[in-house]
Design a protein around this motif. Structure first.
Motif, PDB file in Angstrom:
ATOM      1  N   ASP A 258     -45.822  21.096 -17.811  1.00  0.00           N
ATOM      2  CA  ASP A 258     -44.775  21.266 -16.801  1.00  0.00           C
ATOM      3  C   ASP A 258     -44.659  22.700 -16.298  1.00  0.00           C
ATOM      4  O   ASP A 258     -43.757  23.027 -15.526  1.00  0.00           O
ATOM      5  CB  ASP A 258     -43.421  20.787 -17.335  1.00  0.00           C
ATOM      6  CG  ASP A 258     -42.888  21.647 -18.482  1.00  0.00           C
ATOM      7  OD1 ASP A 258     -43.562  22.625 -18.886  1.00  0.00           O
ATOM      8  OD2 ASP A 258     -41.785  21.348 -18.982  1.00  0.00           O
ATOM      9  N   GLY A 259     -45.568  23.582 -16.747  1.00  0.00           N
ATOM     10  CA  GLY A 259     -45.575  24.961 -16.283  1.00  0.00           C
ATOM     11  C   GLY A 259     -44.824  25.942 -17.158  1.00  0.00           C
ATOM     12  O   GLY A 259     -44.851  27.152 -16.897  1.00  0.00           O
ATOM     13  N   THR A 260     -44.150  25.456 -18.203  1.00  0.00           N
ATOM     14  CA  THR A 260     -43.432  26.354 -19.109  1.00  0.00           C
ATOM     15  C   THR A 260     -44.411  27.274 -19.824  1.00  0.00           C
ATOM     16  O   THR A 260     -45.424  26.828 -20.365  1.00  0.00           O
ATOM     17  CB  THR A 260     -42.642  25.556 -20.158  1.00  0.00           C
ATOM     18  OG1 THR A 260     -41.691  24.719 -19.494  1.00  0.00           O
ATOM     19  CG2 THR A 260     -41.906  26.486 -21.118  1.00  0.00           C
ATOM     20  N   LEU A 261     -44.108  28.565 -19.808  1.00  0.00           N
ATOM     21  CA  LEU A 261     -44.901  29.560 -20.522  1.00  0.00           C
ATOM     22  C   LEU A 261     -44.258  29.805 -21.881  1.00  0.00           C
ATOM     23  O   LEU A 261     -43.050  30.038 -21.967  1.00  0.00           O
ATOM     24  CB  LEU A 261     -44.945  30.862 -19.716  1.00  0.00           C
ATOM     25  CG  LEU A 261     -45.543  32.102 -20.387  1.00  0.00           C
ATOM     26  CD1 LEU A 261     -47.013  31.896 -20.742  1.00  0.00           C
ATOM     27  CD2 LEU A 261     -45.371  33.325 -19.475  1.00  0.00           C
ATOM     28  N   PHE A 262     -45.060  29.730 -22.934  1.00  0.00           N
ATOM     29  CA  PHE A 262     -44.574  29.971 -24.286  1.00  0.00           C
ATOM     30  C   PHE A 262     -45.158  31.266 -24.832  1.00  0.00           C
ATOM     31  O   PHE A 262     -46.370  31.496 -24.741  1.00  0.00           O
ATOM     32  CB  PHE A 262     -44.982  28.833 -25.232  1.00  0.00           C
ATOM     33  CG  PHE A 262     -44.283  27.533 -24.993  1.00  0.00           C
ATOM     34  CD1 PHE A 262     -42.990  27.325 -25.453  1.00  0.00           C
ATOM     35  CD2 PHE A 262     -44.918  26.501 -24.316  1.00  0.00           C
ATOM     36  CE1 PHE A 262     -42.340  26.123 -25.248  1.00  0.00           C
ATOM     37  CE2 PHE A 262     -44.283  25.289 -24.106  1.00  0.00           C
ATOM     38  CZ  PHE A 262     -42.987  25.099 -24.565  1.00  0.00           C
ATOM     39  N   PHE A 263     -44.292  32.114 -25.393  1.00  0.00           N
ATOM     40  CA  PHE A 263     -44.708  33.197 -26.276  1.00  0.00           C
ATOM     41  C   PHE A 263     -44.360  32.734 -27.687  1.00  0.00           C
ATOM     42  O   PHE A 263     -43.243  32.257 -27.926  1.00  0.00           O
ATOM     43  CB  PHE A 263     -43.927  34.486 -26.014  1.00  0.00           C
ATOM     44  CG  PHE A 263     -44.176  35.150 -24.692  1.00  0.00           C
ATOM     45  CD1 PHE A 263     -45.235  34.790 -23.878  1.00  0.00           C
ATOM     46  CD2 PHE A 263     -43.329  36.168 -24.265  1.00  0.00           C
ATOM     47  CE1 PHE A 263     -45.451  35.423 -22.659  1.00  0.00           C
ATOM     48  CE2 PHE A 263     -43.534  36.810 -23.056  1.00  0.00           C
ATOM     49  CZ  PHE A 263     -44.592  36.438 -22.250  1.00  0.00           C
ATOM     50  N   ALA A 264     -45.279  32.883 -28.625  1.00  0.00           N
ATOM     51  CA  ALA A 264     -44.989  32.498 -30.010  1.00  0.00           C
ATOM     52  C   ALA A 264     -45.520  33.557 -30.960  1.00  0.00           C
ATOM     53  O   ALA A 264     -46.593  34.128 -30.743  1.00  0.00           O
ATOM     54  CB  ALA A 264     -45.613  31.145 -30.341  1.00  0.00           C
ATOM     55  N   ILE A 265     -44.753  33.808 -32.012  1.00  0.00           N
ATOM     56  CA  ILE A 265     -45.155  34.754 -33.045  1.00  0.00           C
ATOM     57  C   ILE A 265     -44.791  34.158 -34.399  1.00  0.00           C
ATOM     58  O   ILE A 265     -43.738  33.521 -34.545  1.00  0.00           O
ATOM     59  CB  ILE A 265     -44.478  36.132 -32.835  1.00  0.00           C
ATOM     60  CG1 ILE A 265     -45.011  37.169 -33.820  1.00  0.00           C
ATOM     61  CG2 ILE A 265     -42.962  36.031 -32.908  1.00  0.00           C
ATOM     62  CD1 ILE A 265     -44.593  38.598 -33.474  1.00  0.00           C
ATOM     63  N   SER A 266     -45.675  34.323 -35.365  1.00  0.00           N
ATOM     64  CA  SER A 266     -45.369  33.832 -36.712  1.00  0.00           C
ATOM     65  C   SER A 266     -44.601  34.913 -37.460  1.00  0.00           C
ATOM     66  O   SER A 266     -44.955  36.089 -37.421  1.00  0.00           O
ATOM     67  CB  SER A 266     -46.654  33.470 -37.464  1.00  0.00           C
ATOM     68  OG  SER A 266     -47.432  34.609 -37.739  1.00  0.00           O
ATOM     69  N   ASN A 267     -43.541  34.502 -38.117  1.00  0.00           N
ATOM     70  CA  ASN A 267     -42.769  35.434 -38.941  1.00  0.00           C
ATOM     71  C   ASN A 267     -43.304  35.485 -40.363  1.00  0.00           C
ATOM     72  O   ASN A 267     -42.882  36.325 -41.161  1.00  0.00           O
ATOM     73  CB  ASN A 267     -41.299  35.019 -38.941  1.00  0.00           C
ATOM     74  CG  ASN A 267     -40.713  34.993 -37.540  1.00  0.00           C
ATOM     75  OD1 ASN A 267     -40.864  35.938 -36.774  1.00  0.00           O
ATOM     76  ND2 ASN A 267     -40.061  33.892 -37.176  1.00  0.00           N
ATOM     77  N   ASP A 268     -44.214  34.572 -40.669  1.00  0.00           N
ATOM     78  CA  ASP A 268     -44.920  34.545 -41.948  1.00  0.00           C
ATOM     79  C   ASP A 268     -46.414  34.649 -41.670  1.00  0.00           C
ATOM     80  O   ASP A 268     -46.868  34.446 -40.535  1.00  0.00           O
ATOM     81  CB  ASP A 268     -44.634  33.235 -42.699  1.00  0.00           C
ATOM     82  CG  ASP A 268     -43.164  33.076 -43.051  1.00  0.00           C
ATOM     83  OD1 ASP A 268     -42.575  34.045 -43.561  1.00  0.00           O
ATOM     84  OD2 ASP A 268     -42.608  31.986 -42.809  1.00  0.00           O
TER      85      ASP A 268
END
Length: 220
Positions: free
Chosen positions: A155-165
């Motif tokens: 749907d065009g959503t941009l995700f930034f993701a980072i692992s905290n572990d």
């Protein structure tokens, strides 16, 4: 969020409604290297970072390893050959930003399509390619780091993701494939991964960075 025994922070961005930019050098030609420096530059526009993270591999002088475009200006060319390190673990890919939309594109596909990005950063490896995990990822790999990446949903959503572990590539890739349901996802870096979030007050400290990606909003 928690997924399969590890904690992750995920930021959802609508490129059609939010301004997203890449940042590398300041007005004097020196690497920004920090969220603080980028915010200082934006202050002159009456703006600030909303959410931001490091955005791809770089050399010791902070210059990008692969393709880098900022506001239509190319700082580094596309690199399509295999090489050492995570960047050279093909397939790698490009995060492309243009006219209110974002896309993660495998590098050879990018070379063929020439999509005309306003901003672009190349990194690697791809975490998810057309709905499949990178073929070199091993479920029980003991190479674990705090990692960050980006992806775009159907749907065009941009995700930034980072692992905290600390997680391995297989675990991190499954976050994008199985939880965020993104057909393509790009690894941005590990170990030096950092997140900035003005809303929550999070401002990760660490080593100086190369390229930085972030949303830009009106300063409070």
């Amino acid at each position: 969020m928690n997924f399969d025994g590890a904690s992750f922070t995920v930021c959802r961005i609508d490129p059609a409604q939010e301004e997203v930019r890449l940042f590398l050098y300041d007005d004097e030609g020196q690497p920004h290297a920090s969220f603080r420096s980028v915010n200082g530059a934006l202050r002159g526009e009456g703006k600030q970072l909303g959410v931001a993270m490091n955005a791809g591999m770089y050399h010791p002088n902070r210059a990008p390893v692969g393709l880098y475009l900022e506001d239509g200006t190319q700082e580094m060319r596309l690199v399509t050959n295999a090489g050492p390190g995570n960047f050279g673990l093909l397939p790698n890919g490009v995060l492309c930003l243009s006219s209110g939309r974002a896309e993660v594109i495998e590098s050879l596909t990018y070379e063929r399509r020439q999509p005309g990005c306003t901003y672009a950063t190349q990194s690697g490896p791809m975490l998810v390619i057309d709905g499949a995990l990178h073929p070199r990822f091993l479920p029980k790999s003991d190479s674990v780091y705090e990692r960050n990446g980006a992806a775009v949903a159907a749907d065009g959503t941009l995700f930034f993701a980072i692992s905290n572990d600390k997680v391995n590539f297989h675990h991190f890739g499954r976050l994008f494939r199985d939880v965020l349901k993104t057909p393509n996802a790009l690894y941005l870096d590990g170990n030096i991964s950092r997140l900035y979030d003005a809303g929550s007050g999070r401002h990760d400290a660490g080593w100086p960075m190369g390229p930085i990606i972030g949303t830009v909003e009106k300063a409070e």
